[in-house]
Motif scaffolding. Sequence first.
Motif, PDB file in Angstrom:
ATOM      1  N   GLU A 318       0.830  -1.214   0.000  1.00 25.74           N
ATOM      2  CA  GLU A 318       0.000   0.000   0.000  1.00 25.74           C
ATOM      3  C   GLU A 318       0.857   1.254   0.000  1.00 25.74           C
ATOM      4  O   GLU A 318       0.537   2.242  -0.679  1.00 25.74           O
ATOM      5  N   ALA A 319       1.983   1.226   0.746  1.00 29.26           N
ATOM      6  CA  ALA A 319       2.857   2.400   0.807  1.00 29.26           C
ATOM      7  C   ALA A 319       3.519   2.651  -0.543  1.00 29.26           C
ATOM      8  O   ALA A 319       3.673   3.801  -0.971  1.00 29.26           O
ATOM      9  N   VAL A 320       3.915   1.589  -1.240  1.00 27.40           N
ATOM     10  CA  VAL A 320       4.530   1.736  -2.565  1.00 27.40           C
ATOM     11  C   VAL A 320       3.524   2.297  -3.553  1.00 27.40           C
ATOM     12  O   VAL A 320       3.829   3.208  -4.334  1.00 27.40           O
ATOM     13  N   GLU A 321       2.302   1.753  -3.541  1.00 26.07           N
ATOM     14  CA  GLU A 321       1.274   2.225  -4.462  1.00 26.07           C
ATOM     15  C   GLU A 321       0.892   3.676  -4.191  1.00 26.07           C
ATOM     16  O   GLU A 321       0.536   4.409  -5.119  1.00 26.07           O
ATOM     17  N   ALA A 322       1.028   4.108  -2.946  1.00 31.73           N
ATOM     18  CA  ALA A 322       0.713   5.490  -2.595  1.00 31.73           C
ATOM     19  C   ALA A 322       1.890   6.433  -2.817  1.00 31.73           C
ATOM     20  O   ALA A 322       1.762   7.651  -2.630  1.00 31.73           O
ATOM     21  N   GLY A 323       3.053   5.893  -3.213  1.00 27.68           N
ATOM     22  CA  GLY A 323       4.220   6.723  -3.468  1.00 27.68           C
ATOM     23  C   GLY A 323       4.953   7.165  -2.227  1.00 27.68           C
ATOM     24  O   GLY A 323       5.796   8.079  -2.292  1.00 27.68           O
ATOM     25  N   GLU A 324       4.704   6.520  -1.084  1.00 30.65           N
ATOM     26  CA  GLU A 324       5.332   6.933   0.170  1.00 30.65           C
ATOM     27  C   GLU A 324       6.828   6.626   0.213  1.00 30.65           C
ATOM     28  O   GLU A 324       7.560   7.275   0.967  1.00 30.65           O
ATOM     29  N   LEU A 325       7.271   5.663  -0.574  1.00 32.06           N
ATOM     30  CA  LEU A 325       8.664   5.231  -0.499  1.00 32.06           C
ATOM     31  C   LEU A 325       9.524   5.777  -1.628  1.00 32.06           C
ATOM     32  O   LEU A 325      10.651   5.322  -1.840  1.00 32.06           O
ATOM     33  N   GLY A 326       9.026   6.758  -2.358  1.00 33.89           N
ATOM     34  CA  GLY A 326       9.836   7.429  -3.373  1.00 33.89           C
ATOM     35  C   GLY A 326      10.013   6.617  -4.636  1.00 33.89           C
ATOM     36  O   GLY A 326       9.349   5.601  -4.861  1.00 33.89           O
ATOM     37  N   ASP A 327      10.968   7.048  -5.463  1.00 34.64           N
ATOM     38  CA  ASP A 327      11.170   6.449  -6.778  1.00 34.64           C
ATOM     39  C   ASP A 327      11.696   5.020  -6.699  1.00 34.64           C
ATOM     40  O   ASP A 327      11.468   4.221  -7.615  1.00 34.64           O
ATOM     41  N   THR A 328      12.429   4.699  -5.643  1.00 29.91           N
ATOM     42  CA  THR A 328      13.029   3.357  -5.544  1.00 29.91           C
ATOM     43  C   THR A 328      12.127   2.363  -4.819  1.00 29.91           C
ATOM     44  O   THR A 328      12.477   1.190  -4.692  1.00 29.91           O
ATOM     45  N   GLY A 329      10.988   2.819  -4.352  1.00 27.56           N
ATOM     46  CA  GLY A 329      10.116   1.959  -3.560  1.00 27.56           C
ATOM     47  C   GLY A 329       9.672   0.712  -4.303  1.00 27.56           C
ATOM     48  O   GLY A 329       9.706  -0.394  -3.747  1.00 27.56           O
ATOM     49  N   ARG A 330       9.261   0.877  -5.571  1.00 23.28           N
ATOM     50  CA  ARG A 330       8.795  -0.266  -6.340  1.00 23.28           C
ATOM     51  C   ARG A 330       9.922  -1.293  -6.545  1.00 23.28           C
ATOM     52  O   ARG A 330       9.702  -2.497  -6.385  1.00 23.28           O
ATOM     53  N   ALA A 331      11.102  -0.814  -6.905  1.00 23.72           N
ATOM     54  CA  ALA A 331      12.224  -1.736  -7.125  1.00 23.72           C
ATOM     55  C   ALA A 331      12.610  -2.448  -5.833  1.00 23.72           C
ATOM     56  O   ALA A 331      12.927  -3.647  -5.836  1.00 23.72           O
ATOM     57  N   ARG A 332      12.577  -1.735  -4.723  1.00 27.02           N
ATOM     58  CA  ARG A 332      12.905  -2.341  -3.436  1.00 27.02           C
ATOM     59  C   ARG A 332      11.893  -3.428  -3.078  1.00 27.02           C
ATOM     60  O   ARG A 332      12.254  -4.516  -2.625  1.00 27.02           O
ATOM     61  N   LEU A 333      10.616  -3.131  -3.289  1.00 26.66           N
ATOM     62  CA  LEU A 333       9.577  -4.109  -2.982  1.00 26.66           C
ATOM     63  C   LEU A 333       9.703  -5.335  -3.883  1.00 26.66           C
ATOM     64  O   LEU A 333       9.571  -6.472  -3.417  1.00 26.66           O
ATOM     65  N   ASP A 334       9.961  -5.110  -5.165  1.00 29.11           N
ATOM     66  CA  ASP A 334      10.125  -6.239  -6.086  1.00 29.11           C
ATOM     67  C   ASP A 334      11.276  -7.143  -5.647  1.00 29.11           C
ATOM     68  O   ASP A 334      11.170  -8.380  -5.704  1.00 29.11           O
TER      69      ASP A 334
END
Length: 345
Positions: A318-334
């Motif tokens: 949810e935090a990644v989808e909301a953009g809370e973790l910045g530009d690298t959030g998606r890559a970190r989650l993946d």
Amino acid sequence: MSWWESDDDEDEPEFDESDVRIRPNRRGSRPRTKQRPEHADAVTGRVLGVDRGRYAVLLDEGLASEREVVAARARELKRKSVVTGDLVDLVGDTSGDEGTLARIVRIGERSTLLRRSADDTDAVERVIVANADQMLIVIAAANPEPRIRLVDRYLVAAYDAGIAPLVCVTKTDLADPDEFLANFSGLELPVFRSSTEHMPLDEIRAALAGHRTVFVGHSGVGKSTLVNALTGSERATGHVNVVTGRGRHTSSSTVSLRLETPEGDGWVIDTPGVRSFGLGHIDPDNILKAFTDLATVAERCPRGCTHLPDAPDCAIVEAVEAGELGDTGRARLDSLQRLLETFAA
């Protein structure tokens, strides 16, 4: 009438425990005790390598009296394993003179422990090295082809042990590793690129200075060649079978080699090449702990959350989808999810 048949009590002999004769050589005649020698005169050293029941141990590291001794494991250690990197206490002849043999009587507390199992279903761990604080994962850009899942397994083992991972890609003159390395962009790993014409030895030495770094890699990736170039040792090197594409095992044992650099000395711990890395012993919670930013968000997750794509109400997703973790959030989650899936597979 014999004396034991007499009715006359005055003639009956009296016995006490001092009259009982004990055979001196009979096993079990001595009372068992849990007391063990304290070995107050023991000296402490670090295990550099193991070879057929003999241990090379370095004493007085960095001092004028520094010396290497050969030791055997004392009987009181029973089945406790002694591995490369262990801090141990020695007694006996610790002079280091030729032909002498000391005894390892204690194993010190381990700050880290890198382990692997035979496969993912085997909970019996195989200890690789103790007290390392870095892991250099050596992969080849080609010949043999790099394997994402094997690197993932190295990373999981490193994070579980609390060891910081680094990556060195060899044979970059044969193929461009960028597409492969993109799989790990969310991990912010230090990456070194090496080719036949250029080995970034100065950069790697600077990263290893002051550390105890364990080198791991698939057979045939050039790990031993890199170790030799960094340390000046003569570890055997091999080649890749052109038919199977597999490398030949060249390092047969784990050994610590001193690394001298302008920034300070360090230690390179070379290990035998492996083609598989079982994770049957891993605690999955330690994987998440390595992603400190995501671990903070995970505190809001429901109990038992797997953090995988199908996990309901996962706070990290949810935090990644909301953009809370910045530009690298998606890559970190993946990256996190792939490592968790690697463990769960």
